[in-house]
Design an enzyme around this catalytic site. Structure first.
Site, PDB file in Angstrom:
ATOM      1  N   VAL A  30      -2.625   9.843  -4.118  1.00 14.66           N
ATOM      2  CA  VAL A  30      -1.749   9.397  -5.208  1.00 14.66           C
ATOM      3  C   VAL A  30      -2.450   9.536  -6.562  1.00 14.66           C
ATOM      4  O   VAL A  30      -1.843   9.975  -7.541  1.00 14.66           O
ATOM      5  CB  VAL A  30      -1.284   7.931  -4.975  1.00 14.66           C
TER       6      VAL A  30
ATOM      7  N   LEU B 175      -6.152   7.213   3.154  1.00 10.77           N
ATOM      8  CA  LEU B 175      -6.351   8.249   2.129  1.00 10.77           C
ATOM      9  C   LEU B 175      -5.222   8.289   1.095  1.00 10.77           C
ATOM     10  O   LEU B 175      -5.207   9.149   0.227  1.00 10.77           O
ATOM     11  CB  LEU B 175      -6.460   9.627   2.797  1.00 10.77           C
ATOM     12  N   ARG B 176      -4.298   7.336   1.211  1.00 15.59           N
ATOM     13  CA  ARG B 176      -3.161   7.344   0.297  1.00 15.59           C
ATOM     14  C   ARG B 176      -3.595   7.189  -1.162  1.00 15.59           C
ATOM     15  O   ARG B 176      -3.074   7.848  -2.055  1.00 15.59           O
ATOM     16  CB  ARG B 176      -2.177   6.242   0.689  1.00 15.59           C
ATOM     17  N   GLY B 177      -4.577   6.332  -1.394  1.00 16.52           N
ATOM     18  CA  GLY B 177      -5.073   6.095  -2.754  1.00 16.52           C
ATOM     19  C   GLY B 177      -5.650   7.358  -3.377  1.00 16.52           C
ATOM     20  O   GLY B 177      -5.395   7.667  -4.547  1.00 16.52           O
TER      21      GLY B 177
ATOM     22  N   ASP C 232       0.817  -1.215   0.000  1.00 13.84           N
ATOM     23  CA  ASP C 232       0.000   0.000   0.000  1.00 13.84           C
ATOM     24  C   ASP C 232       0.853   1.269   0.000  1.00 13.84           C
ATOM     25  O   ASP C 232       0.437   2.318  -0.472  1.00 13.84           O
ATOM     26  CB  ASP C 232      -0.917  -0.014   1.237  1.00 13.84           C
TER      27      ASP C 232
END
Length: 349
Positions: free
Chosen positions: A290, A285-287, A204
């Site tokens: 990015v 919230l990384r998705g 992830d």
């Protein structure tokens, strides 16, 4: 020894046939390193290492402080070693040179000391100096760190690499002595899915995930074989054929870095990206972040200033597919789930 025998030719990036997903992921990361690196998974013999090494040849040179072990930026205090920072504060002159963007290969058997660097405790105690021997993270500062077979690397070491790549700093602590130095690099990992995937928690943290497969079309396979033979026969002549195309792409990357901050993405598009992530049950919230960054980098690369739904569609699979795995034994989505969710949210048939 003359210069010719010393010259090392790299297979040109623009001559590589197919593997568009991987090439796009790499270019977007060099435009905006904050995307967070690329994990490349694919069959053996699909040219993963060749493409990564070809990428470096496409990048413009960087300015560094001469004889500095950390590739310190002469103008950015965030990317300077302590020694250079001290000189700048004291207004001492520093010599600046241009070097090729560093590309560091991390060997599979590397120890943590080799990667992070070592502190000579004896010297530190006897002489009262912080005797530090920099490791591979120092050499990779402001460049690319490439780990082949990253899925076979010790999880703890992968964690260390991802921490440094995310924070831009490497901290080494031994016996109460602490050393910190800049380590801002683009982390590129590659591996063969047959040998196992990374744990979902580590996976992830890679910004993008590119899948590359062996090409099935006979005419493309023949073209790849011919390209390789021509390169090996006369690398200088082969490179000259692609020089103009390489130069144009290099200029596009330089220009994209300059205009990246001016690229706009409308609030409703950001909301839809978050809706896709929510529908796919993506943790954290990384998705979301990015996907937004990758879409902006793509727009900058194409010399535009406004993100469209089409731009998001081109990058969203690369940004989300590896975030859907909850179970380590589960396989990574090839893209259908992400694309279906995108079409529903963006109302595209």
């Amino acid at each position: 020894m003359n210069k010719k025998t010393n010259e090392r030719h790299v297979f040109p990036f623009m001559s590589i046939v197919g593997q568009e997903e991987m090439k796009l992921s790499l270019i977007l990361n060099v435009i905006d390193p904050k995307i967070g690196g690329v994990m490349i998974m694919g069959d053996r013999g699909t040219g993963k290492s060749t493409i990564v090494r070809a990428l470096v040849d496409l990048l413009p040179p960087i300015e560094v402080v001469e004889n500095d072990l950390y590739n310190s930026d002469p103008y950015d205090t965030e990317l300077m070693s302590d020694e250079v920072l001290e000189k700048v504060k004291n207004k001492e002159p520093i010599s600046v040179v241009k070097i090729k963007t560093p590309m560091i290969d991390l060997p599979l058997g590397a120890t943590e000391d080799r990667v992070c660097g070592t502190i000579d405790i004896e010297k530190a105690i006897s002489e009262g100096k912080k005797a530090f021997e920099p490791g591979l993270l120092a050499q990779a500062n402001r460049g690319i760190l490439y780990v082949d077979e990253v899925n076979l690397l010790d999880d703890h070491l992968v964690d260390v690499l991802l921490d440094s790549a995310a924070s831009g700093w490497n901290t080494v602590e031994r016996e109460g002595i602490s050393i910190c130095h800049p380590a801002k690099f683009i982390l590129i990992g590659s591996g063969n899915p047959e040998e196992g995937e990374l744990r979902p928690q580590l996976l992830d943290r890679f910004g993008m995930h590119a899948q590359i497969k062996t090409l099935k079309e006979p005419h493309l396979r023949v073209k790849i074989v011919q390209q390789r033979e021509l390169f090996e026969k006369n690398p200088k002549e082969f490179n000259a054929k692609y020089q103009e195309e390489q130069e144009k792409t290099r200029e596009r990357i330089v220009n994209a870095r300059k205009i990246l901050k001016t690229v706009q993405i409308k609030y409703e598009l950001l909301e839809k990206i978050s809706q896709v992530c929510s529908d796919l049950n993506v943790d954290g919230l990384r998705g979301d972040m990015v996907t937004s960054r990758a879409a902006k980098a793509l727009v900058a690369f194409e010399n535009r200033t406004e993100v469209t739904p089409k731009d998001i569609f081109r990058v969203i699979t690369l940004c989300l597919r590896h975030r859907l795995r909850k179970d380590p034994l589960q396989t990574i989505d090839s893209g259908f789930l992400v694309q279906d969710a995108f079409k529903k949210v963006f109302d595209i048939n």
